[in-house]
Scaffold this motif. Structure first.
Motif, mmCIF file in Angstrom:
data_model
loop_
_atom_site.group_PDB
_atom_site.id
_atom_site.type_symbol
_atom_site.label_atom_id
_atom_site.label_comp_id
_atom_site.label_asym_id
_atom_site.label_seq_id
_atom_site.Cartn_x
_atom_site.Cartn_y
_atom_site.Cartn_z
ATOM 1 N N ALA A 268 0.899 -1.460 -0.032
ATOM 2 C CA ALA A 268 -0.119 0.168 -0.086
ATOM 3 C C ALA A 268 0.692 1.674 0.077
ATOM 4 C CB ALA A 268 -0.887 0.249 0.819
ATOM 5 N N TYR A 269 2.039 1.227 0.668
ATOM 6 C CA TYR A 269 2.705 2.315 0.957
ATOM 7 C C TYR A 269 3.752 2.601 -0.589
ATOM 8 C CZ TYR A 269 2.491 3.410 5.853
ATOM 9 O OH TYR A 269 1.825 4.361 6.884
ATOM 10 N N ASN A 270 3.690 1.490 -1.203
ATOM 11 C CA ASN A 270 4.696 1.255 -2.596
ATOM 12 C C ASN A 270 3.486 1.977 -2.961
ATOM 13 O OD1 ASN A 270 6.149 -1.799 -2.175
ATOM 14 N ND2 ASN A 270 7.283 -0.037 -2.020
ATOM 15 N N GLY A 271 2.096 1.799 -3.376
ATOM 16 C CA GLY A 271 1.318 2.795 -4.374
ATOM 17 C C GLY A 271 1.050 3.778 -3.944
ATOM 18 N N TRP A 272 1.776 4.360 -2.741
ATOM 19 C CA TRP A 272 1.152 6.065 -2.246
ATOM 20 C C TRP A 272 2.314 6.571 -2.639
ATOM 21 C CZ3 TRP A 272 3.648 7.684 2.057
ATOM 22 C CH2 TRP A 272 3.496 9.581 2.751
ATOM 23 N N ALA A 273 2.794 5.518 -2.663
ATOM 24 C CA ALA A 273 5.087 6.548 -3.461
ATOM 25 C C ALA A 273 4.581 6.836 -4.472
ATOM 26 C CB ALA A 273 5.540 5.425 -4.147
ATOM 27 N N TRP A 274 3.855 5.602 -5.181
ATOM 28 C CA TRP A 274 3.678 6.195 -6.890
ATOM 29 C C TRP A 274 2.513 7.622 -7.270
ATOM 30 C CZ3 TRP A 274 -1.053 6.568 -9.267
ATOM 31 C CH2 TRP A 274 -0.838 6.903 -10.814
ATOM 32 N N THR A 275 1.833 7.341 -6.189
ATOM 33 C CA THR A 275 0.560 9.398 -5.901
ATOM 34 C C THR A 275 1.236 9.725 -6.029
ATOM 35 O OG1 THR A 275 -1.271 7.344 -6.220
ATOM 36 C CG2 THR A 275 -1.329 9.852 -5.118
ATOM 37 N N MET A 276 2.411 10.578 -4.458
ATOM 38 C CA MET A 276 3.162 11.356 -4.456
ATOM 39 C C MET A 276 4.301 11.595 -5.688
ATOM 40 S SD MET A 276 2.556 12.225 -1.718
ATOM 41 C CE MET A 276 4.119 13.534 -2.020
#
Length: 391
Positions: A268-276
């Motif tokens: 989930a944090y990997n996906g958030w990093a992509w969003t950022m």
């Protein structure tokens, strides 16, 4: 010689009765007691049943049944007349009590008493004691230049036919009011730290009375606040609006940070990093369009350079396979964008340069130790943790 039937002495009692007086009909007595003491309509029914049974069986109690019927009829008529009169008297008493309460409050609250349904976007008002969480508070409208408790950011009506439920109502009101506040006060840095979001939404009871309005407000009851907090698209320049919209997208991406610890939700944090990375890329491309503006070129150029450093760190965080690798990349992304850079850029755009409390002391505006990150569904801003909800 004729034979006479034998004489029996004493004579046999009438068929159906034992020796002694005839029994009293129970419904006859009940009709009088019920009609007199508790429920007159039921007394009428008991009286009629008693008269029918007495006519068939010869039991005692006809007079009681008649009196029970009369008393029940008279009492029922009296109740039918008294209830509406009593209701009107109570309504009058309530109105007088409300008028006295309003009169008492007028002595303590500045402004003109108005109905809450009259509130519109941009109106400022006071409530007794500054208690915006009071149940059905009386609203006193006042000029925004004077000290006031709250300012309306949105006033809309719901279209649902049935009450959506308390939880859904809260969620809808909260979401709508944060959006309204972001549009009403676009420069979130200009909002004072004591400004908080409140809303007035229908309850199940008021919904049944036709209430459908959600009124969103910025509340400032803890300080003697003067002046409007409005700085919407109609009050800002097109350049300022465009810049704030881009920065809001970064804030919204930042707010998508997962709730769990990194080690428990690494994907989930990997996906958030992509969003950022995507949000910072949009900001970088926007700043590239103003590099020809002398007053913006310097701060925008520096911000773009640091954005690319932060994006590289977020890209590494997106590919991180361990918790430590992600946290290391997150720290580097944070350090790449100190709040002073955004402060300088905002100053170049003519916006507020007062660093909000939620950013003070942070190394960057998106760090995990006091930066702008927050729970999912919210953007960083004054009063967002937690918001307040009116009764």
């Amino acid at each position: 010689m004729t034979t006479q039937p034998p004489h029996h002495w004493p004579a046999p009692p009438p068929q159906g009765y034992a020796y002694g007086p005839r029994p009293l009909n129970g419904f006859a007595l009940a009709s009088l007691l019920v009609g007199l003491l508790c429920f007159p309509p039921l007394g009428i029914v008991f009286a009629i049943v008693a008269l029918v049974q007495i006519g068939k069986s010869g039991e005692r109690g006809k007079a009681l049944a008649v009196w029970g019927l009369v008393v029940s009829l008279v009492t029922s008529l009296a109740v039918a007349v008294a209830v509406p009169v009593l209701g009107r008297a109570l309504d009058t008493l309530d109105e007088r009590s409300g008028s006295r309460r309003a009169a008492q409050l007028r002595e303590d609250v500045e402004g003109t008493l108005v109905d809450a349904s009259e509130l519109r976007v941009g109106h400022c008002f006071n409530v007794a004691g500054g208690d915006l969480l009071a149940e059905a508070p009386l609203v006193f409208r006042i000029d925004c230049a004077e000290v006031h408790d709250a300012e309306v950011t949105s006033a809309t009506s719901m279209s649902e036919q049935g009450f959506p439920g308390a939880e859904r109502m809260r969620n809808t009101a909260s979401e709508d009011c944060w959006s309204a506040q972001d549009a009403y006060a676009m420069d979130t840095w200009a909002l004072p730290a004591y400004a908080e979001l409140y809303y007035f939404a229908p309850s199940r009871r008021s919904w049944s009375d036709g209430d459908r309005r959600i009124v969103c407000v910025i509340g400032t009851p803890d300080r003697e606040h003067r002046g409007s907090l409005r700085n919407d698209a109609g009050m800002l320049t097109p350049e300022q609006v465009a810049f704030l919209k881009v920065m809001k997208e970064v804030d919204e991406a930042l707010a998508e940070q997962p709730d769990e610890e990194v080690g428990d939700a690494l994907q989930a944090y990997n996906g958030w990093a992509w969003t950022m990375d995507a949000a910072l890329g949009a900001e970088s491309r926007f700043l590239d369009t103003v590099k020809g503006r002398p007053e913006l070129a310097g701060p925008a150029g520096v911000q773009r350079e640091r954005l690319e450093v932060a994006r590289l760190a977020w890209q590494q965080a997106e590919r991180a396979k361990t918790e430590d690798a992600f946290l290391d990349a997150w720290d580097r992304a944070t350090a790449a964008l100190p709040v002073e850079l955004e402060k300088a850029l905002r100053g170049a755009y003519g916006l507020s340069t007062t660093v909000p409390e939620w950013l003070e002391g942070s190394e960057g505006d998106m760090g995990r130790e006091g930066g702008g990150s927050g729970p999912p569904g919210t953007s960083p801003g004054p009063g967002r943790s937690p918001s307040r909800e009116s009764a």
